[in-house]
Scaffold this active site. Structure first.
Site, PDB file in Angstrom:
ATOM      1  N   ASP A  19       0.819  -1.213   0.000  1.00  0.00           N
ATOM      2  CA  ASP A  19       0.000   0.000   0.000  1.00  0.00           C
ATOM      3  C   ASP A  19       0.853   1.264   0.000  1.00  0.00           C
ATOM      4  OD1 ASP A  19      -2.074  -1.889   0.395  1.00  0.00           O
ATOM      5  OD2 ASP A  19      -1.893  -1.693   2.565  1.00  0.00           O
ATOM      6  N   GLU A 200     -10.931   1.006  -3.800  1.00  0.00           N
ATOM      7  CA  GLU A 200     -10.270   1.413  -2.559  1.00  0.00           C
ATOM      8  C   GLU A 200      -9.015   2.204  -2.908  1.00  0.00           C
ATOM      9  OE1 GLU A 200      -9.033  -2.161  -0.493  1.00  0.00           O
ATOM     10  OE2 GLU A 200      -8.402  -3.114  -2.347  1.00  0.00           O
TER      11      GLU A 200
END
Length: 548
Positions: A19, A200
């Protein structure tokens, strides 16, 4: 060799570093990555050339910022966002307290999830960082956008727990007031994603009068992708990229870097654009990513139509790419052996969940040693004495020595290869009324009918015992020796591929990666200690036979 001929080898952050959020301040580049249940929270790496990186800091390092006791496996710190404005570094992050049930769209049951989003700031990247400002809990993957008019906005994915609904309900935006230290005004749903769902990881940018929204879609497994949309208006509507996905390996099982998604953009002073993204490198024989979700980088170009594309227009990740026109800036290599001579834990090591490490370990009680105080079971979500570092290569050897005299079978200490409480291989010293002090391996196997397995007890004498593990792709072997004798190999061969996201029941959270380290348990509650004199981790080439 000219600077323009230099190449970057991916991943730039090997091992569990998912991420990525990237930031340039002057000539320095920083990447923040998720740490989940590992403490301290958030890893920040530093570079001057986008090629060479060093681990610089973990900013969430005290109880007032982060307490993850009780957080389930693969919860805790998700998807940090690192930005800079008004002379301050801003770090946004989620602390996930409950994962809930399956996240599949259209599931018939509820899927309750607790996702709390916070902001901390610092004048310097290595801190000190402020106590957190609570923002919201409406979803995860929050990101802070600083508009050119001075206003700030938070974007995050919206979680819909209701039965039969799309869990990933889109991207919401709400203004943040720095003066009031809170979100203000109404939240707006600005993007609902594409057909592959799981929308997301949002990041907003402004360029040539357009707002660009970069998102991750398709789930963080084999179907992962990077989606781009743009709008003249901050609140939308956002039009999709003509190719929809600017980067993905979802239809390319032939490329080395799989699971490509969850990305962020950075520009060099010369205007070169690079995209950092999550990826995974599956084992050839098992198709599992024991190194977890890693961070890679790709050069990008802005096409004449105002859309972003990979430099060759193919939209796939490459394991080797062109470096930017920046002077090379390598860093000294980390030492292979840590002797625990300093009063602080070496930066490569972390522990689990607790903001009170003094309850778990000490580097001063016995100088020159890491002392672990026996605490709860392997896999406890509260106080677990486990100190470990990331596995960052498919082949490595790790060695340590433990001075530990257990008094009964409820006390154990040793060398562990760990993913989470349901996936590990643990070579440990303990005590048995019949055998006495002994050595054995315990495995927790998520893909077997019987999840736990033990090897026979091996008697060992009083005194320190050296422990060793050799990992070669999916093969894991343990060895031990006493008093500088020859290495004695356990006859069993263990499956290292279970230390992966993919070795799990469907719908369960598995987002971290394999670690190797030291741990100690005392289930009687008397905190019986184990002392480790050193820990050595060496990455190497594949060995066909153990002991070579």
């Amino acid at each position: 060799m000219s600077e323009n001929s230099l190449r970057i080898r991916n991943p730039i952050l090997p091992g569990f570093n998912p991420d990525p959020s990237i930031l340039r301040v002057g000539e320095d580049y920083y990447i923040a990555t998720s740490t989940f249940e590992w403490y301290p929270g958030v890893q920040i790496h530093h570079s001057r050339d986008l090629t060479h990186w060093r681990l610089l800091a973990r900013p969430l390092n005290r109880a007032s910022q982060l307490n993850m006791l009780g957080d389930p496996d693969s919860c805790g710190i998700w998807a940090p966002c690192l930005t800079y404005d008004d002379g301050l570094f801003h770090l946004i992050y989620t602390d996930v307290k409950r994962y809930g049930r399956t996240s599949q769209p259209g599931s018939s049951g509820a899927s309750l999830r607790d996702t709390h989003n916070y902001l901390v700031t610092a004048k310097d990247i290595d801190g000190p960082w402020s106590d957190p400002i609570y923002l919201n809990s409406s979803g995860f993957d929050p990101s802070l956008f600083h508009d050119d008019d001075g206003r700030k906005y938070l974007v995050n994915m919206l979680w819909d727990h209701r039965p039969g609904r799309n869990r990933f309900a889109g991207i919401v935006l709400q203004e943040y007031s720095a003066a009031e230290r809170k979100l203000v005004g109404q939240r707006h749903l600005i993007f609902q994603g594409t057909a592959i769902g799981f929308t997301e990881g949002p990041h907003l940018y402004k360029r040539n009068g357009y707002y660009y929204l970069l998102t991750a879609e398709g789930g963080t497994g084999w179907g992962h992708a990077v989606t781009l949309a743009r709008s003249r208006d901050l609140l939308g509507p956002y039009e999709l990229h003509p190719d929809t996905y600017v980067l993905t390996a979802r239809h390319r099982p032939d490329v080395e870097l799989q699971r490509a998604g969850h990305a962020d953009l950075v520009e060099t002073p010369a205007g070169e654009t690079y995209l950092v993204h999550l990826c995974g490198r599956p084992l050839r024989n098992r198709g599992r990513c024991t190194l977890g979700r890693e961070t890679a980088i790709q050069p990008m170009v802005w096409s004449p139509d105002g859309w972003l594309r990979t430099s060759d227009g193919q939209g796939i990740p490459y394991s080797e790419v062109a470096a930017p026109s920046l002077p090379p800036h390598p860093f000294p290599a980390a030492p292979a052996r840590e002797n625990f001579d300093a009063p602080e834990l070496p930066i490569d090591f972390q522990w689990l969940r607790s903001p009170w490490p003094e309850e778990l370990f000490s580097l001063i009680e016995r100088p020159g040693h890491l002392r672990l105080h026996g605490r709860e079971t392997v896999g406890s979500q509260f106080r677990q004495s486990l100190v470990a570092r990331r596995q960052q290569a498919h082949c490595y050897t790790a060695v340590t020595i433990v001075d530990f005299e257990p008094e009964h079978y409820q006390q154990a200490a040793g060398l562990i290869c760990y993913y989470n409480g349901a996936k590990f291989h643990y070579l440990h010293v303990s005590y048995d009324e019949v055998v006495g002090k002994h050595l054995r391996a315990m495995s927790c196997l998520p893909d077997q009918a019987q999840s736990d397995a033990f090897t026979p007890c091996i008697p060992v004498p009083a005194g320190a015992v050296e422990l060793r593990v050799d990992v070669d792709y999916e093969r894991l072997r343990f060895a031990y020796r006493v008093k500088n004798g020859d290495w004695q190999w356990l006859p069993e061969q263990f499956d290292a591929s279970v230390l992966s996201d993919e070795a799990a029941a469907p719908g369960t959270p598995n987002f971290t990666g394999a670690f190797v380290g030291m741990c100690c348990q005392d289930l009687a509650g008397t905190s019986h200690p184990a002392d480790f004199d050193y820990f050595e981790y060496v990455e190497r080439e594949f060995r066909a036979m153990v002991g070579e």
